[in-house]
Scaffold this motif. Structure first.
Motif, PDB file in Angstrom:
ATOM      1  N   THR A 118      14.694 -13.869 -21.805  1.00 28.84           N
ATOM      2  CA  THR A 118      15.264 -13.550 -22.966  1.00 28.84           C
ATOM      3  C   THR A 118      14.011 -12.644 -23.724  1.00 28.84           C
ATOM      4  O   THR A 118      14.147 -11.851 -24.537  1.00 28.84           O
ATOM      5  CB  THR A 118      15.361 -14.720 -23.952  1.00 28.84           C
ATOM      6  OG1 THR A 118      14.275 -15.836 -23.966  1.00 28.84           O
ATOM      7  CG2 THR A 118      16.605 -15.413 -23.312  1.00 28.84           C
ATOM      8  N   ASP A 167      22.694  -4.260 -14.681  1.00 33.92           N
ATOM      9  CA  ASP A 167      21.334  -4.935 -15.012  1.00 33.92           C
ATOM     10  C   ASP A 167      20.349  -3.729 -15.513  1.00 33.92           C
ATOM     11  O   ASP A 167      19.566  -3.846 -16.490  1.00 33.92           O
ATOM     12  CB  ASP A 167      21.039  -5.769 -14.010  1.00 33.92           C
ATOM     13  CG  ASP A 167      21.934  -6.810 -13.863  1.00 33.92           C
ATOM     14  OD1 ASP A 167      22.627  -7.261 -14.839  1.00 33.92           O
ATOM     15  OD2 ASP A 167      21.733  -7.613 -13.016  1.00 33.92           O
ATOM     16  N   ASP A 222      22.326 -17.590 -21.038  1.00 29.04           N
ATOM     17  CA  ASP A 222      21.164 -17.446 -20.212  1.00 29.04           C
ATOM     18  C   ASP A 222      21.485 -16.883 -18.929  1.00 29.04           C
ATOM     19  O   ASP A 222      20.600 -16.161 -18.118  1.00 29.04           O
ATOM     20  CB  ASP A 222      20.552 -18.788 -19.964  1.00 29.04           C
ATOM     21  CG  ASP A 222      21.423 -19.844 -19.263  1.00 29.04           C
ATOM     22  OD1 ASP A 222      21.311 -20.360 -18.318  1.00 29.04           O
ATOM     23  OD2 ASP A 222      22.639 -20.343 -19.834  1.00 29.04           O
ATOM     24  N   ASN A 226      20.248 -16.939 -29.197  1.00 33.54           N
ATOM     25  CA  ASN A 226      19.214 -16.388 -28.292  1.00 33.54           C
ATOM     26  C   ASN A 226      18.596 -15.680 -28.019  1.00 33.54           C
ATOM     27  O   ASN A 226      17.508 -15.356 -27.364  1.00 33.54           O
ATOM     28  CB  ASN A 226      20.411 -16.682 -27.193  1.00 33.54           C
ATOM     29  CG  ASN A 226      21.216 -18.062 -26.852  1.00 33.54           C
ATOM     30  OD1 ASN A 226      20.565 -19.130 -27.242  1.00 33.54           O
ATOM     31  ND2 ASN A 226      22.409 -18.013 -26.467  1.00 33.54           N
ATOM     32  N   ILE A 227      18.970 -14.325 -28.778  1.00 36.65           N
ATOM     33  CA  ILE A 227      18.403 -12.954 -28.505  1.00 36.65           C
ATOM     34  C   ILE A 227      18.101 -12.322 -30.104  1.00 36.65           C
ATOM     35  O   ILE A 227      18.964 -12.543 -30.708  1.00 36.65           O
ATOM     36  CB  ILE A 227      19.202 -11.823 -27.944  1.00 36.65           C
ATOM     37  CG1 ILE A 227      18.981 -12.429 -26.486  1.00 36.65           C
ATOM     38  CG2 ILE A 227      18.409 -10.743 -27.878  1.00 36.65           C
ATOM     39  CD1 ILE A 227      17.834 -12.506 -25.701  1.00 36.65           C
ATOM     40  N   THR A 241      21.363 -13.093 -19.753  1.00 38.66           N
ATOM     41  CA  THR A 241      19.978 -12.267 -20.296  1.00 38.66           C
ATOM     42  C   THR A 241      18.900 -12.509 -19.195  1.00 38.66           C
ATOM     43  O   THR A 241      18.007 -11.546 -19.378  1.00 38.66           O
ATOM     44  CB  THR A 241      19.721 -12.992 -21.566  1.00 38.66           C
ATOM     45  OG1 THR A 241      19.369 -14.395 -21.542  1.00 38.66           O
ATOM     46  CG2 THR A 241      20.631 -12.928 -22.815  1.00 38.66           C
ATOM     47  N   PHE A 295      25.191 -14.110 -25.490  1.00 39.78           N
ATOM     48  CA  PHE A 295      23.761 -13.936 -24.836  1.00 39.78           C
ATOM     49  C   PHE A 295      23.666 -15.089 -23.847  1.00 39.78           C
ATOM     50  O   PHE A 295      22.392 -16.153 -24.136  1.00 39.78           O
ATOM     51  CB  PHE A 295      22.853 -13.642 -25.827  1.00 39.78           C
ATOM     52  CG  PHE A 295      22.755 -12.275 -26.571  1.00 39.78           C
ATOM     53  CD1 PHE A 295      22.530 -11.160 -25.835  1.00 39.78           C
ATOM     54  CD2 PHE A 295      22.934 -12.223 -27.806  1.00 39.78           C
ATOM     55  CE1 PHE A 295      22.573 -10.075 -26.600  1.00 39.78           C
ATOM     56  CE2 PHE A 295      22.788 -11.015 -28.394  1.00 39.78           C
ATOM     57  CZ  PHE A 295      22.919  -9.992 -27.784  1.00 39.78           C
ATOM     58  N   GLY A 327      24.174  -9.312 -15.630  1.00 39.03           N
ATOM     59  CA  GLY A 327      23.507 -10.803 -15.628  1.00 39.03           C
ATOM     60  C   GLY A 327      23.324 -11.043 -14.215  1.00 39.03           C
ATOM     61  O   GLY A 327      22.878 -10.149 -13.302  1.00 39.03           O
ATOM     62  N   THR A 337      30.710  -9.258 -19.596  1.00 39.73           N
ATOM     63  CA  THR A 337      30.279 -10.569 -19.016  1.00 39.73           C
ATOM     64  C   THR A 337      31.461 -11.301 -18.260  1.00 39.73           C
ATOM     65  O   THR A 337      32.635 -10.642 -18.379  1.00 39.73           O
ATOM     66  CB  THR A 337      30.113 -11.753 -20.255  1.00 39.73           C
ATOM     67  OG1 THR A 337      31.221 -11.994 -20.993  1.00 39.73           O
ATOM     68  CG2 THR A 337      29.015 -11.248 -21.223  1.00 39.73           C
ATOM     69  N   PHE A 374      14.597  -9.033 -22.041  1.00 40.12           N
ATOM     70  CA  PHE A 374      16.074  -8.635 -22.149  1.00 40.12           C
ATOM     71  C   PHE A 374      16.136  -7.399 -23.027  1.00 40.12           C
ATOM     72  O   PHE A 374      15.858  -7.314 -24.153  1.00 40.12           O
ATOM     73  CB  PHE A 374      16.990  -9.697 -22.716  1.00 40.12           C
ATOM     74  CG  PHE A 374      18.469  -9.513 -22.694  1.00 40.12           C
ATOM     75  CD1 PHE A 374      19.607  -9.106 -21.442  1.00 40.12           C
ATOM     76  CD2 PHE A 374      18.897  -9.001 -23.905  1.00 40.12           C
ATOM     77  CE1 PHE A 374      20.654  -8.841 -21.696  1.00 40.12           C
ATOM     78  CE2 PHE A 374      20.242  -8.579 -24.010  1.00 40.12           C
ATOM     79  CZ  PHE A 374      21.160  -8.378 -22.933  1.00 40.12           C
TER      80      PHE A 374
END
Length: 560
Positions: free
Chosen positions: A287, A263, A281, A309-310, A284, A279, A255, A236, A290
């Motif tokens: 979601t 990706d 947005d 989130n996931i 991901t 995670f 991302g 990230t 993902f």
């Protein structure tokens, strides 16, 4: 010994090993500044041009050094000017202590001049906020603030001290800082055993690195894990430098503006090992889809991040470095030649690319990487230039990219660069900004000039709000509402007026000599780089789309 509250504050800073603070004085905090004057040989105070600059400088100092950053402000507007910087630090888990001084206790709650409930205001964006109502609590409150800021998942803490408390005397007894231990109590054997089974069974593992790996100092363990199980690695924005940008196993950022290799690789893998990432947005996309082909193993110090989130298949809660140490004791060496060959094919087929016929942000950043040998600390503001800095500068080690990932704070970078330079004066420090971002806190150039240390400010000047314009181009029918900066601002003249050297760069052949001059200078140098207003950041995943919907300019041309 009997000391004033202000002197107790400064003594507590010394206890905690603080050597630099950033701030701006005012009436309510004058006692503290008077005490700082007496301690000026032990603690350096950097007078910023604005309180927000002080909060960003404390943040940059903390990110670059790993120590707690400290900023000071007076009551009322001085305190509220810190809020954006505090929120920036909170979103990115940066250890910071903000010390504000409020009106005297008899004036609290009376709408007094420059009174504001700053402890209440920052409650949602701090790990904790205090207002000290009794001088006997002052020292222990400050000590607790530092402990909270740097323990577990780090973050900012605010301590508000009424002016009368800073002036009264009380007995002060020195104390050694409390030891901050890594979070290991939450690491359960049944969780690590499950993680080991998943890693052993995987045929297409992918490692996904977040900012928690930087915070925990887990870079060596991450590198060992990748090589031990022969897994590709993506990161990230906050995880940059954990895994070397030039390593063959590295696939780039993942991302919205990640590489196609990352990706698509995340989409195709059968095990995604997520290390210290939340995670977002922006990472991901959709979601629901993902990493839909994979089992997901999440390792994080914060239990609140698990399944937030996931939904994941397994998790280990604890300090990432400590968890990886335990796993590495039992993980056997494993090879995945077909999977690695496929990832390398994706990297070869879909490299990052840009227009080499004109001056562009990627060209400037690649040239900067070449001339600094990848050894600089890079800070950024937010927008296209931020994404280019993430894509084209190859980070070798953690704590070398300072950027607002969670809050996305325009105007963050210059203050952060000043903080980084104060914390690590031996390093070359470069802030990369767009012209829209630079306008927000360019007054901190005066601070940089006063500090007298080398600092390079690159402005990607396209005379528009580039990232917003890119969205308007792609999704709003080219209706450029309020994104064209068609005024007469001259960044070269302005920079010189604030005490910096400045160079305008308009052609590709200007870039290398300008950078060399800046790298050889002793004080701040601004490079005003004019680039085309319609340059875009690619690849791109539309907001909320699937990661495998990633597209670039070539895809757009084919679609048209």
């Amino acid at each position: 010994m009997q000391l004033t509250g202000a002197e107790i504050i400064v003594e507590c800073l010394k206890e905690q090993g603080v050597d630099t603070v950033f701030g701006y004085p005012g009436g309510a905090i004058l006692n503290v500044y008077d005490a700082l004057y007496e301690y000026r040989d032990e603690i350096t105070h950097v007078l910023t041009s604005h309180e927000q600059g002080a909060s960003h400088a404390a943040d940059g100092y903390a990110r670059a050094t790993g120590k707690v950053g400290v900023c000071l402000a007076t009551s009322g507007p001085g305190a509220t000017n810190l809020v954006t910087g505090i929120a920036t630090a909170y979103m990115d888990s940066v250890p910071m202590v903000a010390i504000t001084a409020n009106v005297g206790r008899p004036l609290l709650g009376r709408d007094s001049f420059q009174e504001v409930d700053i402890a209440g205001i920052v409650m949602p964006v701090t790990k904790y906020s205090f207002i000290v109502k009794n001088i006997e609590d002052l020292a222990d409150t400050l000590r607790r603030a530092f402990y909270i800021a740097k323990s577990g998942r780090p973050g900012p803490v605010l301590v508000d001290v009424p002016k009368d408390i800073t002036g009264m005397k009380y007995e002060y007894e020195p104390c050694h800082p409390a030891t901050v231990n890594r979070e290991i109590k939450s690491i359960r054997k049944e969780d690590t055993d499950q993680a080991l089974d998943m890693i052993r069974e995987a045929e297409k593992p992918f490692i996904f690195v977040g900012g928690g790996c930087v915070i925990s100092g887990a870079d060596q363990e991450v590198r060992e894990l990748a090589r031990r199980i022969q897994a590709p690695v993506c990161d990230t924005l906050m995880g940059k430098g954990t895994f070397p940008g030039e390593d063959p196993l590295y696939t780039g950022m993942v991302g919205m503006h990640g590489t196609k290799a990352s990706d698509l690789g995340v989409t195709e893998c059968d095990l995604l090992i997520v290390l210290g990432a939340r995670f977002s947005d922006r990472v991901t996309g959709n979601t629901k889809t993902f990493a839909h082909n994979a089992k997901i193993l999440q390792i994080d110090v914060d239990a609140a991040e698990i399944n937030k989130n996931i939904k994941v298949d397994a998790s280990v809660i604890g300090d990432v470095k400590e968890v990886l140490k335990r796993l590495l004791e039992e993980i056997p060496k494993k090879e995945h030649p077909e999977w690695i060959a496929h990832i390398q094919e994706l990297k070869s087929k879909y490299p990052l690319n840009y227009d080499h016929t004109q001056l562009t942000g990627p060209y400037i950043i690649e040239k900067l990487y070449e001339l600094t040998n990848g050894d600089a600390i890079i800070s950024t503001d937010v927008g296209q230039h931020q994404m280019w800095a993430a894509q084209y500068y190859k980070y070798k080690e953690p704590r070398t990219l300072l950027t607002s990932g969670g809050l996305g704070t325009m105007g963050y970078g210059l203050g952060a660069a000043i903080g980084a330079k104060m914390g690590r004066p031996e390093k070359t420090v470069v802030n990369i900004a767009g012209d829209g971002c630079f306008r927000m806190n360019m007054n901190e150039l005066a601070t940089a000039a006063r500090c007298g240390r080398q600092l390079i400010q690159i402005v990607m000047n396209n005379h528009v709000l580039g990232m917003v314009r890119q969205w308007q181009t792609l999704f709003y029918g080219k209706r450029y509402s309020s994104t064209v900066l068609d005024d007469a601002v001259d960044f070269v003249k302005l920079s010189e007026a604030l005490g910096a050297k400045a160079i305008r760069v308009t052609k590709m052949e200007d870039v290398e000599p300008a950078l060399k001059l800046a790298l050889a200078a002793e004080g701040p140098v601004v490079l005003d780089c004019w680039i085309d207003q319609d340059l875009s950041v690619f690849p791109m995943v539309p907001a909320g789309a699937n990661l495998d919907d990633v597209f670039d300019e070539e895809d757009m041309k084919k679609h048209e």
